[in-house]
Scaffold this motif. Structure first.
Motif, PDB file in Angstrom:
ATOM      1  N   LYS A 127      -6.672 -27.442  75.505  1.00  0.00           N
ATOM      2  CA  LYS A 127      -7.919 -27.433  74.721  1.00  0.00           C
ATOM      3  C   LYS A 127      -8.725 -28.704  74.978  1.00  0.00           C
ATOM      4  CE  LYS A 127      -6.863 -25.716  70.697  1.00  0.00           C
ATOM      5  NZ  LYS A 127      -6.341 -25.783  69.319  1.00  0.00           N
ATOM      6  N   VAL A 128      -8.045 -29.834  74.875  1.00  0.00           N
ATOM      7  CA  VAL A 128      -8.777 -31.103  74.930  1.00  0.00           C
ATOM      8  C   VAL A 128      -9.099 -31.495  76.369  1.00  0.00           C
ATOM      9  CG1 VAL A 128      -8.614 -33.562  74.413  1.00  0.00           C
ATOM     10  CG2 VAL A 128      -7.792 -31.876  72.758  1.00  0.00           C
ATOM     11  N   CYS A 129      -8.121 -31.351  77.273  1.00  0.00           N
ATOM     12  CA  CYS A 129      -8.325 -31.869  78.620  1.00  0.00           C
ATOM     13  C   CYS A 129      -9.335 -31.066  79.433  1.00  0.00           C
ATOM     14  CB  CYS A 129      -7.006 -31.952  79.376  1.00  0.00           C
ATOM     15  SG  CYS A 129      -5.878 -33.156  78.643  1.00  0.00           S
ATOM     16  N   GLU A 130      -9.584 -29.827  78.983  1.00  0.00           N
ATOM     17  CA  GLU A 130     -10.587 -29.054  79.720  1.00  0.00           C
ATOM     18  C   GLU A 130     -11.994 -29.518  79.381  1.00  0.00           C
ATOM     19  OE1 GLU A 130      -7.778 -25.293  80.559  1.00  0.00           O
ATOM     20  OE2 GLU A 130      -9.270 -25.065  78.960  1.00  0.00           O
ATOM     21  N   LEU A 131     -12.119 -30.226  78.246  1.00  0.00           N
ATOM     22  CA  LEU A 131     -13.468 -30.608  77.782  1.00  0.00           C
ATOM     23  C   LEU A 131     -13.734 -32.095  77.918  1.00  0.00           C
ATOM     24  CD1 LEU A 131     -13.556 -28.363  74.611  1.00  0.00           C
ATOM     25  CD2 LEU A 131     -14.997 -28.112  76.635  1.00  0.00           C
ATOM     26  N   VAL A 132     -12.680 -32.896  77.824  1.00  0.00           N
ATOM     27  CA  VAL A 132     -12.870 -34.354  77.774  1.00  0.00           C
ATOM     28  C   VAL A 132     -11.948 -34.996  78.811  1.00  0.00           C
ATOM     29  CG1 VAL A 132     -12.790 -36.398  76.296  1.00  0.00           C
ATOM     30  CG2 VAL A 132     -13.239 -34.159  75.287  1.00  0.00           C
ATOM     31  N   LYS A 133     -12.364 -36.077  79.403  1.00  0.00           N
ATOM     32  CA  LYS A 133     -11.502 -36.842  80.312  1.00  0.00           C
ATOM     33  C   LYS A 133     -10.269 -37.262  79.492  1.00  0.00           C
ATOM     34  CE  LYS A 133     -12.932 -40.853  81.925  1.00  0.00           C
ATOM     35  NZ  LYS A 133     -13.709 -41.786  82.771  1.00  0.00           N
ATOM     36  N   CYS A 134      -9.062 -36.909  79.953  1.00  0.00           N
ATOM     37  CA  CYS A 134      -7.908 -37.116  79.064  1.00  0.00           C
ATOM     38  C   CYS A 134      -6.751 -37.820  79.731  1.00  0.00           C
ATOM     39  CB  CYS A 134      -7.445 -35.769  78.529  1.00  0.00           C
ATOM     40  SG  CYS A 134      -6.572 -34.805  79.759  1.00  0.00           S
TER      41      CYS A 134
ATOM     42  N   ASP B 216      -3.004 -30.138  86.539  1.00  0.00           N
ATOM     43  CA  ASP B 216      -4.378 -30.163  87.064  1.00  0.00           C
ATOM     44  C   ASP B 216      -5.401 -30.456  85.973  1.00  0.00           C
ATOM     45  OD1 ASP B 216      -3.963 -27.612  89.649  1.00  0.00           O
ATOM     46  OD2 ASP B 216      -3.452 -29.764  89.505  1.00  0.00           O
ATOM     47  N   THR B 217      -5.116 -30.010  84.742  1.00  0.00           N
ATOM     48  CA  THR B 217      -6.123 -30.247  83.689  1.00  0.00           C
ATOM     49  C   THR B 217      -6.079 -31.691  83.206  1.00  0.00           C
ATOM     50  OG1 THR B 217      -4.512 -29.558  82.054  1.00  0.00           O
ATOM     51  CG2 THR B 217      -6.053 -27.890  82.798  1.00  0.00           C
TER      52      THR B 217
ATOM     53  N   SER C 167       9.107 -38.218  75.072  1.00  0.00           N
ATOM     54  CA  SER C 167      10.243 -37.294  75.223  1.00  0.00           C
ATOM     55  C   SER C 167      11.470 -38.069  75.698  1.00  0.00           C
ATOM     56  CB  SER C 167       9.901 -36.219  76.265  1.00  0.00           C
ATOM     57  OG  SER C 167       9.758 -36.833  77.547  1.00  0.00           O
ATOM     58  N   GLY C 168      12.630 -37.461  75.525  1.00  0.00           N
ATOM     59  CA  GLY C 168      13.862 -38.124  75.929  1.00  0.00           C
ATOM     60  C   GLY C 168      14.179 -37.894  77.386  1.00  0.00           C
ATOM     61  N   ARG C 169      13.321 -37.137  78.070  1.00  0.00           N
ATOM     62  CA  ARG C 169      13.626 -36.726  79.432  1.00  0.00           C
ATOM     63  C   ARG C 169      12.392 -36.091  80.073  1.00  0.00           C
ATOM     64  NH1 ARG C 169      17.510 -32.204  76.699  1.00  0.00           N
ATOM     65  NH2 ARG C 169      16.007 -31.675  75.083  1.00  0.00           N
ATOM     66  N   PRO C 170      12.430 -35.898  81.401  1.00  0.00           N
ATOM     67  CA  PRO C 170      11.326 -35.189  82.046  1.00  0.00           C
ATOM     68  C   PRO C 170      11.203 -33.775  81.472  1.00  0.00           C
ATOM     69  CG  PRO C 170      12.714 -36.273  83.673  1.00  0.00           C
ATOM     70  CD  PRO C 170      13.434 -36.376  82.365  1.00  0.00           C
ATOM     71  N   LEU C 171       9.962 -33.315  81.266  1.00  0.00           N
ATOM     72  CA  LEU C 171       9.718 -31.945  80.816  1.00  0.00           C
ATOM     73  C   LEU C 171       8.878 -31.239  81.876  1.00  0.00           C
ATOM     74  CD1 LEU C 171       8.861 -32.619  77.044  1.00  0.00           C
ATOM     75  CD2 LEU C 171      11.064 -31.932  78.030  1.00  0.00           C
ATOM     76  N   VAL C 172       8.791 -29.924  81.765  1.00  0.00           N
ATOM     77  CA  VAL C 172       8.024 -29.139  82.741  1.00  0.00           C
ATOM     78  C   VAL C 172       6.537 -29.343  82.468  1.00  0.00           C
ATOM     79  CG1 VAL C 172       7.532 -26.809  83.571  1.00  0.00           C
ATOM     80  CG2 VAL C 172       9.871 -27.457  82.972  1.00  0.00           C
ATOM     81  N   VAL C 173       5.839 -30.032  83.361  1.00  0.00           N
ATOM     82  CA  VAL C 173       4.416 -30.339  83.149  1.00  0.00           C
ATOM     83  C   VAL C 173       3.520 -29.733  84.224  1.00  0.00           C
ATOM     84  CG1 VAL C 173       4.855 -32.514  81.934  1.00  0.00           C
ATOM     85  CG2 VAL C 173       4.578 -32.530  84.428  1.00  0.00           C
TER      86      VAL C 173
ATOM     87  N   LYS D  71      -8.235 -38.221  89.912  1.00  0.00           N
ATOM     88  CA  LYS D  71      -8.266 -36.974  90.706  1.00  0.00           C
ATOM     89  C   LYS D  71      -8.186 -35.769  89.773  1.00  0.00           C
ATOM     90  CE  LYS D  71      -5.087 -37.768  93.986  1.00  0.00           C
ATOM     91  NZ  LYS D  71      -4.803 -39.192  93.727  1.00  0.00           N
ATOM     92  N   GLY D  72      -8.722 -35.940  88.564  1.00  0.00           N
ATOM     93  CA  GLY D  72      -8.828 -34.795  87.654  1.00  0.00           C
ATOM     94  C   GLY D  72     -10.013 -33.966  88.101  1.00  0.00           C
ATOM     95  N   LYS D  73     -10.357 -32.881  87.376  1.00  0.00           N
ATOM     96  CA  LYS D  73     -11.469 -31.999  87.758  1.00  0.00           C
ATOM     97  C   LYS D  73     -12.791 -32.744  87.613  1.00  0.00           C
ATOM     98  CE  LYS D  73     -11.074 -28.117  85.438  1.00  0.00           C
ATOM     99  NZ  LYS D  73      -9.796 -27.758  84.785  1.00  0.00           N
ATOM    100  N   LYS D  74     -12.810 -33.770  86.780  1.00  0.00           N
ATOM    101  CA  LYS D  74     -14.096 -34.434  86.495  1.00  0.00           C
ATOM    102  C   LYS D  74     -14.542 -35.208  87.733  1.00  0.00           C
ATOM    103  CE  LYS D  74     -12.943 -33.189  82.258  1.00  0.00           C
ATOM    104  NZ  LYS D  74     -11.533 -32.874  82.580  1.00  0.00           N
ATOM    105  N   ASP D  75     -14.313 -36.585  87.741  1.00  0.00           N
ATOM    106  CA  ASP D  75     -14.948 -37.332  88.849  1.00  0.00           C
ATOM    107  C   ASP D  75     -13.916 -37.989  89.748  1.00  0.00           C
ATOM    108  OD1 ASP D  75     -15.695 -39.778  86.290  1.00  0.00           O
ATOM    109  OD2 ASP D  75     -13.827 -39.065  87.174  1.00  0.00           O
ATOM    110  N   GLY D  76     -12.610 -37.782  89.490  1.00  0.00           N
ATOM    111  CA  GLY D  76     -11.610 -38.204  90.459  1.00  0.00           C
ATOM    112  C   GLY D  76     -11.318 -39.685  90.498  1.00  0.00           C
ATOM    113  N   LYS D  77     -12.102 -40.531  89.813  1.00  0.00           N
ATOM    114  CA  LYS D  77     -11.804 -41.975  89.834  1.00  0.00           C
ATOM    115  C   LYS D  77     -10.601 -42.230  88.924  1.00  0.00           C
ATOM    116  CE  LYS D  77     -15.420 -44.289  88.465  1.00  0.00           C
ATOM    117  NZ  LYS D  77     -16.206 -43.124  87.960  1.00  0.00           N
ATOM    118  N   PRO D  78      -9.845 -43.344  89.166  1.00  0.00           N
ATOM    119  CA  PRO D  78      -8.738 -43.666  88.263  1.00  0.00           C
ATOM    120  C   PRO D  78      -9.236 -43.734  86.823  1.00  0.00           C
ATOM    121  CG  PRO D  78      -8.694 -45.115  90.156  1.00  0.00           C
ATOM    122  CD  PRO D  78      -9.963 -44.331  90.237  1.00  0.00           C
ATOM    123  N   VAL D  79      -8.441 -43.202  85.937  1.00  0.00           N
ATOM    124  CA  VAL D  79      -8.827 -43.175  84.518  1.00  0.00           C
ATOM    125  C   VAL D  79      -8.282 -44.403  83.786  1.00  0.00           C
ATOM    126  CG1 VAL D  79      -8.534 -41.868  82.403  1.00  0.00           C
ATOM    127  CG2 VAL D  79      -8.815 -40.672  84.572  1.00  0.00           C
ATOM    128  N   LEU D  80      -7.101 -44.853  84.246  1.00  0.00           N
ATOM    129  CA  LEU D  80      -6.462 -46.006  83.584  1.00  0.00           C
ATOM    130  C   LEU D  80      -6.696 -47.253  84.442  1.00  0.00           C
ATOM    131  CD1 LEU D  80      -3.171 -44.196  82.661  1.00  0.00           C
ATOM    132  CD2 LEU D  80      -4.854 -45.074  81.056  1.00  0.00           C
TER     133      LEU D  80
END
Ligand SMILES: OC[C@@H]1[C@@H](O)[C@H](O)[C@@H](O)c2nc(-c3ccccc3)cn21
Length: 606
Positions: free
Chosen positions: A515-522, A539-540, A528-534, A395-404
């Motif tokens: 930089k990378v996720c706007e151009l390539v499926k990422c 969306d990218t 990290s040791g804990r949840p971070l603000v993502v 459900k990224g901006k590209k084609d929305g199919k599962p990436v993994l």
């Protein structure tokens, strides 16, 4: 002549009573004294009848010391102790908190937050057993683990040492790892248990409420009613006692303004009397000094306060002449009661007898090969696989199919980010040194995430790696890369150095993601040791994986990224949208997380 305490056929309590009756005041106080290895010469051990020695974070016999070198150092100290009048062996302690992490070439397991994500007590028990074996490989019979903190605020620099924000999950893991480390108790009576020479004495820490301080400020004040303290932070100690934990370490923090190290009500009345804890209570490092501001200000009195509160062994670790003199003087004046000293020494001797230290005081040279052994690395790799939590998949901006899972025979892929090829960063704090460090050659063997990706994909796949990609090498990428793996996250830290009020992804992570996720499926892998603000970058991203601090076995990351195994990890902690929501935990009335406690997408093996 027959000496009862030396007879292993005698009941432990009879051996303790016999030995205690023979001891002088100096010998008793010596048992209560734990010093750091740097000043543990044979003459000091003999002169002060030292009962315990420790390695502080990163303190080793030499740079990249081998298991044999560790054993040699400890043997020398032990022989000094055995040469004293009563020949009471020392107990050598170390922070083996995610493997025997001080030792070069040790297997470094995921930190506790990742183990909480596995929800797998059997796995955690095996990790305890492997950790015990790797500690014994270096001649060490005692670890300052498990940390059973219930981290209630991810701004706390030690939150990764906590299995979860949820008390029940911490209890589940506590009850699993202790029998792994110490061996299973024959009966649940709380008697300290260390089953054999391949087990180690454990240390449940830090008693109590270390994970509940205001704003997660390390060593600060936990403000809670008695009932909330008992409901949220105390239950893991119940499980620890029932599993026969050998020792409990007191927290630097305070409860409702009272320093834990001088809290007689909680240490003596609750832990020792109500919960019938029978092992020994140990302080944290220079914690006696630190009950005053400035530290050490009224050391003489602080010693009386803390021992009176129920402390049995003091992690001095350097001022042992002053410590011993002050305890001796106060014992002689009756300012410190002899039956308090006798209780402390009784508990320490009980553990030493129970773990067979009198019968097997010296390191077992036949165990050295277990340090960093293949089976342990396989176990760690399994733990990594099970600890990763898949937070977004498609459900990224590209084609929305599962990436993994990612395909292994892509034509060309891009791997970027500070954490893609850095063993130190994937291990985190408490690795080789106290604070940990970045780099690939400090901890010996291990596999970085990049190396794991390289060995997972088809040999025809072209891999471009760039730690810091600039516009140039990704701009013409629209049709060039099948996908990108972006590995970013936190720098290593321990304790107060890890306290963090904003929980943003450290630079240059955010710009690399953009930089990378706007151009390539990422796929973004967050180390990290804990949840971070993502949320600002979500969306990218086409996919997002929380990898926590996976340790040396990076293959476990590739195993699930490429579908050799499915993702199964579940969040052991709430993933907040913003720090303004904190503290916010599972069960709170106001609960509006980005990803809730227990969340985790799954994938099927490819
Ligand atoms: O390593 C021994 C113990 C460890 O078991 C505890 O979990 C932890 O709170 C701790 N901090 C220090 C420590 C802190 C600052 C300077 C030097 C040492 C030492 N220790």
């Amino acid at each position: 002549t027959y000496v009862k305490y030396k007879d292993p056929k005698q009941p432990i309590e009879a051996r303790v009573t016999d030995l205690l009756a023979r001891m002088t005041l100096e010998e008793k106080i010596g048992q209560m004294t734990q010093i750091e290895r740097a000043n543990a010469s044979t003459s000091v051990i003999e002169k002060y009848f030292v009962g315990s020695v420790l390695s502080g974070g990163g303190s080793a016999p030499s740079e990249n010391a081998s298991a044999a070198a560790w054993q040699e150092m400890i043997t020398k100290m032990q022989k000094a102790a055995l040469s004293t009048r009563l020949g009471i062996p020392i107990i050598y302690g170390i922070d083996a908190v995610h493997g025997n992490n001080n030792a070069y070439n040790a297997t470094i397991f995921p930190h506790n937050v990742g183990l909480g994500a596995t929800r797998d007590p059997d796995l955690v028990k095996l990790i305890g057993r492997a950790t015990a074996l790797e500690a014994r490989a270096t001649g060490i019979p005692y670890t300052f683990a498990p940390c059973v903190a219930v981290c209630r605020d991810p701004r706390w620099g030690r939150c990764y040492e906590s299995f979860s924000e949820d008390t029940k999950l911490v209890q589940l893991m506590t009850a699993a790892v202790i029998p792994g480390l110490q061996g299973a108790p024959r009966h649940p009576t709380g008697i300290p248990v260390v089953a054999g020479p391949k087990n180690v004495a454990g240390c449940a820490k830090h008693f109590v409420g270390d994970g509940g301080t205001r704003n997660g400020i390390n060593e600060n004040n936990t403000v809670l009613s008695f009932h909330d303290l008992m409901r949220i932070h105390m239950p893991p100690y119940y499980d620890a006692v029932i599993k026969g934990i050998a020792s409990v370490m007191i927290s630097y923090s305070s409860w409702n303004g009272i320093k834990m190290h001088e809290n007689k009500f909680l240490i003596t009345q609750i832990l020792k009397e109500k919960m019938r804890f029978r092992g020994f209570v140990i302080t944290d490092w220079q914690a006696v000094d630190k009950i005053t501001t400035p530290p050490h200000k009224h050391y003489y009195h602080s010693i009386q306060e803390t021992i009176h509160a129920g402390i049995d062994m003091v992690m001095v670790p350097y001022d042992y002449p002053e410590f011993v003199a002050d305890v001796t003087a106060q014992a002689k004046r009756g300012a410190i009661k002899m039956d308090r000293i006798d209780d402390a020494v009784t508990r320490i001797l009980r553990v030493k007898f129970a773990m067979g230290l009198f019968e097997n005081p010296l390191p077992d040279q036949s165990l050295v090969a277990h340090l960093g052994s293949k089976p342990h690395r396989e176990l760690a790799r399994e733990a990594v696989r099970k600890s990763l939590v898949l937070l977004k998949n498609g459900k990224g901006k590209k084609d929305g199919k599962p990436v993994l899972p990612l395909t292994k025979n892509a034509k060309k892929i891009l791997v970027v980010g500070t954490h893609a090829h850095d063993l130190g960063l994937q291990c985190g704090g408490w690795t080789k040194s106290w604070q940990g460090q970045s780099g690939n050659n400090f901890t010996g063997q291990g596999t970085t995430i990049l190396e794991a990706i390289k060995s997972a994909v088809d040999k025809k796949t072209v891999i471009d790696y760039s730690e810091h990609p600039d516009k140039g090498n990704v701009s013409k990428s629209e049709d060039e890369y099948d996908y990108a793996v972006v590995v970013v996250g936190e720098q290593p830290y321990a304790e107060t150095a890890g306290d963090n009020l904003n929980l943003t992804i450290p630079g240059p992570g955010p710009e690399v993601i953009r930089k990378v996720c706007e151009l390539v499926k990422c796929v973004v892998v967050l180390v990290s040791g804990r949840p971070l603000v993502v949320e600002p970058y979500l969306d990218t991203m086409d996919a997002l994986v929380a990898a926590w601090l996976p340790g040396t076995e990076g293959h476990g990351v590739a195993d699930v990224l490429f579908g050799d195994y499915g993702f199964s990890g579940k969040l052991p902690r709430t993933w907040v949208r913003s720090v303004d929501q904190l503290p916010m935990n599972y069960g709170d009335k106001l609960y509006d997380p980005l990803f809730p406690f227990g969340f985790g997408l799954t994938t099927k093996p490819a």
